[in-house]
Design a protein around this motif. Structure first.
Motif, short mmCIF file in Angstrom:
data_model
loop_
_atom_site.label_atom_id
_atom_site.label_comp_id
_atom_site.label_asym_id
_atom_site.label_seq_id
_atom_site.Cartn_x
_atom_site.Cartn_y
_atom_site.Cartn_z
N GLY A 195 41.42 25.50 86.95
CA GLY A 195 41.35 25.30 85.54
C GLY A 195 41.09 26.63 84.81
O GLY A 195 41.54 26.87 83.69
N ILE A 238 43.00 28.33 81.61
CA ILE A 238 42.49 28.95 80.41
C ILE A 238 42.66 30.27 80.23
O ILE A 238 42.86 30.74 78.96
CB ILE A 238 41.03 28.70 80.46
N GLY A 245 40.24 14.80 78.52
CA GLY A 245 40.93 16.08 78.14
C GLY A 245 42.43 15.68 78.07
O GLY A 245 43.09 16.58 77.26
N VAL A 271 44.77 23.13 75.70
CA VAL A 271 43.76 23.53 76.55
C VAL A 271 42.69 22.93 77.07
O VAL A 271 41.81 22.90 78.03
CB VAL A 271 42.97 25.03 75.65
N LEU A 272 42.51 21.66 76.40
CA LEU A 272 41.42 20.63 76.91
C LEU A 272 41.78 19.96 78.00
O LEU A 272 40.93 19.44 78.76
CB LEU A 272 41.49 19.36 75.63
N VAL A 274 40.38 22.50 80.78
CA VAL A 274 38.90 22.30 80.26
C VAL A 274 38.62 21.16 81.06
O VAL A 274 37.28 21.02 81.58
CB VAL A 274 38.57 22.37 78.94
N ILE A 276 37.94 21.54 84.68
CA ILE A 276 36.82 22.33 85.00
C ILE A 276 35.65 21.38 85.23
O ILE A 276 34.50 21.62 86.01
CB ILE A 276 36.66 23.55 84.24
#
Length: 293
Positions: free
Chosen positions: A99, A103, A169, A182-183, A186, A189
């Motif tokens: 993750g 990012i 996400g 990008v969610l 995220v 993670i």
């Protein structure tokens, strides 16, 4: 033997669900271009592997004591829980690392592909199925007093909760537009960090039992009270306790009237043993040392 069969049955149910989900998640993650869903699929794969570990180690732990194992094979079940914790931790670190790399790439200007709705449906299905298997496994773990089944139940729960993060996400990346893709990493993670927490707790308990950690203070206090409640028994002390798989091991000293016969002292010590076994289970290992008051 009946206990082993029930553990196998619980594990088999979870194994079937894991196989179905890991195949569906991998397909949905690849076709739906979702890093979070692929991470979730890897988590389901680790679930399936731990199901196999539980079956193998519970079979070994169910063997009776023998010449080389005077206290039985119960520690193998604790070892299984520890291995599950290690497997979870490895999976979690890999998910978090993947993750972070996504990012970093996004922050460097790389365009992340928005996940598809197939990945979202896979996440929602996983939440429902894994939460159901968690509750089923936890009920059975308490009935069977099995550390391995309880650890595996938490593995199912961690998968369900990770799918919640995955669904959020993926849903955000789908419905909020390209800027929010990008969610997806995220979410992966967040999933990974949650799994780290569960893994550390399992490792703490498993390693503690393997290193002969004493039973909780409240259990030791209860043991002393039970032993002292037997008529003629005074000042239970020098208590030593530990877990052997799903059983307790208890050693303690008691004081008695020095003028009673050896047979009377033996009978009183046996009464203490019977009381403790009736409370903590017939497989409890108990050693009582008698001293003159």
């Amino acid at each position: 033997m009946e206990r082993q069969k029930e553990i196998y049955q619980v594990t088999l149910v979870g194994g079937v669900v894991n196989v179905v989900l890991l195949v569906f998640k991998f397909v949905a993650g690849i076709l739906g271009h979702s890093a979070a869903m692929v991470a979730d699929a890897v988590h389901s794969l680790s679930d399936f592997i731990t199901d196999i570990i539980v079956i193998v180690f519970v079979h070994i732990s169910g063997k009776p004591q023998d010449k080389s194992h005077d206290y039985g094979h119960g520690k193998y079940e604790t070892l299984a829980m520890t291995i599950i914790g290690v497997a979870l931790l490895v999976v979690a670190v890999g998910i978090v690392y993947g993750g972070i790399m996504k990012i970093v790439a996004w922050a460097g200007g790389e365009q992340l592909e928005a996940p598809g709705t197939l990945a979202l449906w896979a996440a929602l299905l996983s939440i429902v199925l894994k939460e159901a298997v968690y509750h089923y496994s936890m009920v059975k773990a308490r009935q069977l007093q099995s550390q391995a089944v309880e650890a595996n139940a938490w593995h199912h729960r961690s998968d369900a909760l990770s799918s919640v993060g995955t669904a959020i996400g993926i849903g955000g990346a789908i419905f909020l537009g390209q800027r929010w893709t990008v969610l997806d990493p995220v979410a992966s993670i967040i999933v990974g960090m949650f799994i780290v927490k569960v893994a550390i707790e399992l490792l703490r308990r498993g390693i503690g039992d393997l290193l002969e950690q004493s039973l909780p203070d409240e259990v030791e206090e209860e043991i002393l009270q039970l032993a002292g409640s037997v008529d003629g028994v005074n000042m239970p002390h020098a208590l030593r306790t530990r877990r052997i798989g799903n059983h307790y091991a208890i050693e303690l000293h008691i004081l008695m009237d020095p003028d009673i016969t050896l047979r009377e002292a033996h009978d009183k010590a046996s009464e203490v043993e019977q009381l403790l076994r009736s409370h903590y289970g017939p497989e409890t290992h108990i050693a009582v040392h008698v001293e003159p008051r």
